[in-house]
Design a protein around this motif. Structure first.
Motif, mmCIF file in Angstrom:
data_model
loop_
_atom_site.group_PDB
_atom_site.id
_atom_site.type_symbol
_atom_site.label_atom_id
_atom_site.label_comp_id
_atom_site.label_asym_id
_atom_site.label_seq_id
_atom_site.Cartn_x
_atom_site.Cartn_y
_atom_site.Cartn_z
ATOM 1 N N ASP A 1 -7.592 4.122 -10.825
ATOM 2 C CA ASP A 1 -8.666 5.845 -10.907
ATOM 3 C C ASP A 1 -9.394 6.513 -10.305
ATOM 4 O O ASP A 1 -9.230 8.068 -10.732
ATOM 5 C CB ASP A 1 -9.764 4.750 -11.849
ATOM 6 N N ASP A 2 -9.426 6.380 -8.656
ATOM 7 C CA ASP A 2 -9.786 7.164 -7.819
ATOM 8 C C ASP A 2 -8.729 8.375 -7.873
ATOM 9 O O ASP A 2 -9.376 9.282 -7.697
ATOM 10 C CB ASP A 2 -10.867 6.396 -6.864
ATOM 11 N N ILE A 3 -7.762 8.289 -6.977
ATOM 12 C CA ILE A 3 -6.845 8.422 -6.518
ATOM 13 C C ILE A 3 -6.202 9.716 -7.438
ATOM 14 O O ILE A 3 -5.968 10.501 -7.302
ATOM 15 C CB ILE A 3 -5.745 7.381 -6.336
ATOM 16 N N GLU A 4 -6.765 9.258 -9.130
ATOM 17 C CA GLU A 4 -5.906 10.230 -10.328
ATOM 18 C C GLU A 4 -7.387 11.183 -10.780
ATOM 19 O O GLU A 4 -6.651 11.868 -10.388
ATOM 20 C CB GLU A 4 -5.979 8.999 -11.745
ATOM 21 N N SER A 5 -7.797 10.138 -10.093
ATOM 22 C CA SER A 5 -9.166 12.030 -10.802
ATOM 23 C C SER A 5 -8.853 13.335 -9.199
ATOM 24 O O SER A 5 -9.343 14.188 -9.694
ATOM 25 C CB SER A 5 -10.665 11.120 -10.480
ATOM 26 N N GLU A 6 -8.852 12.491 -8.217
ATOM 27 C CA GLU A 6 -8.354 13.347 -6.797
ATOM 28 C C GLU A 6 -7.339 13.985 -7.369
ATOM 29 O O GLU A 6 -7.499 15.554 -6.788
ATOM 30 C CB GLU A 6 -8.604 12.093 -5.545
ATOM 31 N N ASN A 7 -6.339 13.695 -7.602
ATOM 32 C CA ASN A 7 -5.039 14.335 -7.853
ATOM 33 C C ASN A 7 -5.435 14.960 -9.007
ATOM 34 O O ASN A 7 -4.902 16.321 -8.690
ATOM 35 C CB ASN A 7 -4.259 13.632 -8.267
ATOM 36 N N GLY B 1 -7.310 -12.043 -9.271
ATOM 37 C CA GLY B 1 -8.864 -11.109 -9.723
ATOM 38 C C GLY B 1 -8.975 -9.561 -9.103
ATOM 39 O O GLY B 1 -9.385 -8.950 -9.948
ATOM 40 N N GLN B 2 -10.128 -10.305 -8.358
ATOM 41 C CA GLN B 2 -11.167 -9.337 -7.290
ATOM 42 C C GLN B 2 -10.018 -8.357 -7.061
ATOM 43 O O GLN B 2 -10.536 -6.901 -6.784
ATOM 44 C CB GLN B 2 -11.598 -10.056 -6.531
ATOM 45 N N TRP B 3 -8.786 -8.258 -6.760
ATOM 46 C CA TRP B 3 -8.092 -7.669 -5.909
ATOM 47 C C TRP B 3 -7.256 -7.023 -7.029
ATOM 48 O O TRP B 3 -7.827 -5.324 -6.815
ATOM 49 C CB TRP B 3 -6.747 -8.616 -5.130
ATOM 50 N N LYS B 4 -7.327 -7.081 -8.660
ATOM 51 C CA LYS B 4 -6.188 -6.111 -9.538
ATOM 52 C C LYS B 4 -7.700 -5.362 -9.729
ATOM 53 O O LYS B 4 -7.473 -4.083 -10.247
ATOM 54 C CB LYS B 4 -5.436 -7.647 -10.367
ATOM 55 N N ARG B 5 -9.145 -6.219 -10.397
ATOM 56 C CA ARG B 5 -10.376 -4.938 -10.581
ATOM 57 C C ARG B 5 -10.283 -3.650 -9.034
ATOM 58 O O ARG B 5 -10.089 -2.446 -9.719
ATOM 59 C CB ARG B 5 -10.990 -5.263 -10.621
ATOM 60 N N LYS B 6 -9.949 -4.266 -8.625
ATOM 61 C CA LYS B 6 -10.504 -3.195 -7.117
ATOM 62 C C LYS B 6 -8.698 -2.058 -6.742
ATOM 63 O O LYS B 6 -9.339 -0.940 -6.402
ATOM 64 C CB LYS B 6 -10.181 -4.017 -5.407
ATOM 65 N N LEU B 7 -7.948 -2.837 -7.233
ATOM 66 C CA LEU B 7 -6.409 -2.122 -7.448
ATOM 67 C C LEU B 7 -6.207 -0.706 -8.532
ATOM 68 O O LEU B 7 -6.690 0.522 -8.325
ATOM 69 C CB LEU B 7 -5.970 -2.691 -7.637
ATOM 70 N N GLU B 8 -6.996 -1.493 -9.781
ATOM 71 C CA GLU B 8 -7.255 -0.387 -10.497
ATOM 72 C C GLU B 8 -8.534 0.469 -10.494
ATOM 73 O O GLU B 8 -8.081 1.653 -11.165
ATOM 74 C CB GLU B 8 -7.852 -1.519 -11.881
ATOM 75 N N ALA C 1 0.795 -1.080 0.204
ATOM 76 C CA ALA C 1 0.231 -0.320 -0.578
ATOM 77 C C ALA C 1 0.818 1.524 0.194
ATOM 78 O O ALA C 1 0.360 2.284 0.143
ATOM 79 C CB ALA C 1 -0.650 0.221 0.940
ATOM 80 N N CYS C 2 2.742 1.138 0.290
ATOM 81 C CA CYS C 2 3.138 2.669 -0.166
ATOM 82 C C CYS C 2 3.503 2.809 -1.368
ATOM 83 O O CYS C 2 3.659 3.951 -0.995
ATOM 84 C CB CYS C 2 4.263 2.120 0.692
ATOM 85 N N ASP C 3 3.260 1.455 -2.236
ATOM 86 C CA ASP C 3 2.957 2.098 -3.757
ATOM 87 C C ASP C 3 2.036 2.326 -4.360
ATOM 88 O O ASP C 3 0.708 2.225 -3.987
ATOM 89 C CB ASP C 3 3.882 0.343 -4.005
ATOM 90 N N SER C 4 1.937 3.191 -5.077
ATOM 91 C CA SER C 4 0.285 2.839 -5.831
ATOM 92 C C SER C 4 0.176 1.538 -6.467
ATOM 93 O O SER C 4 0.350 0.506 -6.563
ATOM 94 C CB SER C 4 0.743 3.633 -7.612
ATOM 95 N N PRO C 5 -1.366 2.055 -6.141
ATOM 96 C CA PRO C 5 -2.344 1.109 -6.760
ATOM 97 C C PRO C 5 -2.457 -0.291 -7.432
ATOM 98 O O PRO C 5 -2.069 -0.888 -8.029
ATOM 99 C CB PRO C 5 -3.676 1.567 -6.853
ATOM 100 N N SER C 6 -1.536 0.973 -9.157
ATOM 101 C CA SER C 6 -1.333 0.031 -10.451
ATOM 102 C C SER C 6 0.055 -1.334 -9.798
ATOM 103 O O SER C 6 -0.112 -1.977 -10.586
ATOM 104 C CB SER C 6 -0.755 1.364 -11.397
#
Length: 341
Positions: free
Chosen positions: A115-121, A104-111, A70-75
């Protein structure tokens, strides 16, 4: 997975301040149905998440991996092989086969988190740009005011933001009205096209009806003219009885031919051929048919042409005509009686 003396490596979770995203909320690690962490697998027979507990040292180790990621980006975390290690640890033996589903579920949630972090930034950048622009403008205003010896009032950021939003709202409303007006104009044009099409169809129907009426009228006039011609030919032939012979008998049929003499054609001739003014009353029609009855009476034909003709080749047609005119005379008599009443 290996542990030190049956205990997980002593890695403490990174401070929440150093983490970019929260593994518990993003990946849904906590099982809300029980008070402790349990297997991440799905119990298909029960339609819920598995409630089998995972050993505490395993869950601590698995969560430690995720908190470090979690210290790195979700991607970047979604592509890390350590994500597979965490999923492997947090599944019980019965649901170990679901590791690919969990990943598969984790990767979709991380993606989605990325996207949410990018929008917030982007929102932060926009806000910072607004603040930077405001500060720059404020400095310029102060400089101009100082140069002119004037006091420049401080800007009200909140009011300007409200004005900006009000302006944007006004523009959206104007655009909405423009779209509504365009839609109204489109519907109006469509209505006019449909009305025009209906009017054109009605005009064409009227034209076809007039054409049919004209054709029917022309046909009726042509038919009436042909009957007048037949009647004139018939009357002209009988106007000189001395000239009538076996070879030129004026047969009471439209064609004037002996071959066309039959009961129906003779009745049709006396119904259509006589002029209207000669049969427009019961008395007139009775008089006309009576004259025809006398003309075609068998005794009259015998006197005119002799027994060889009456009993010879012309016997059939002469007999038909004599029979028809007798019937027509009887009908005319009844009609004259009804008219008198």
């Amino acid at each position: 997975m290996h542990f030190n003396c049956g205990m997980p490596f002593n890695h403490s979770h990174d401070s929440p301040n150093s983490q970019i995203w929260n593994p518990d909320s993003v990946l849904g690690l906590t099982n809300k149905n029980i008070n402790n962490y349990s297997c991440l697998g799905w119990a298909k027979t029960r339609g819920r998440r598995c409630e089998r507990w995972i050993a505490q040292h395993k869950t601590s180790y698995g969560h430690n991996i995720l908190h470090k990621l979690a210290c790195d980006s979700p991607s970047k975390a979604a592509e890390s092989p350590r994500l597979h290690d965490a999923a492997d640890i947090l599944l019980c033996w019965q649901h170990a086969g679901q590791i690919s589903d969990i990943l598969g579920q984790w990767k979709r949630k991380l993606e989605k988190c990325a996207d949410d972090i990018e929008s917030e930034n982007k929102s932060h950048v926009k806000a910072e740009a607004f603040e930077d622009g405001w500060l720059k403008q404020l400095q310029e205003d102060l400089a101009r005011g100082y140069a002119a010896g004037k006091t420049v009032p401080p800007r009200n950021i909140k009011r300007e933001e409200e004005e900006r939003r009000a302006q944007e709202k006004k523009q959206r409303e104007q655009e909405k009205r423009r779209q509504e007006e365009k839609e109204r104009q489109r519907k109006e044009e469509e209505r006019k096209r449909e009305q025009k099409a209906r009017e054109e169809a009605s005009r064409q129907r009227a034209q076809r009806a007039k054409k049919r009426e004209r054709e029917a009228r022309e046909k009726a006039e042509k038919e009436a003219a042909s009957w007048r011609t037949a009647w004139e030919r018939y009357c002209n032939a009988w106007s000189k009885p001395a000239d009538v012979s076996v070879t030129n008998i004026p047969w009471p049929v439209k064609s004037g031919l002996q071959s066309d003499v039959n009961e129906a054609n003779v009745k049709l001739f006396f119904a259509k051929a006589p002029p209207a003014d000669s049969v427009d009353s019961g008395d007139k029609r009775f008089k006309l048919i009576s004259e025809e009855n006398m003309r075609w009476h068998t005794d009259k034909m015998m006197q005119r042409f002799g027994p060889d003709v009456v009993n010879g080749a012309a016997k059939g047609p002469l007999g038909i005509i004599a029979k028809v005119v007798i019937e027509l005379r009887q009908e005319a008599r009844r009609g004259r009686g009804r008219q008198g009443r």
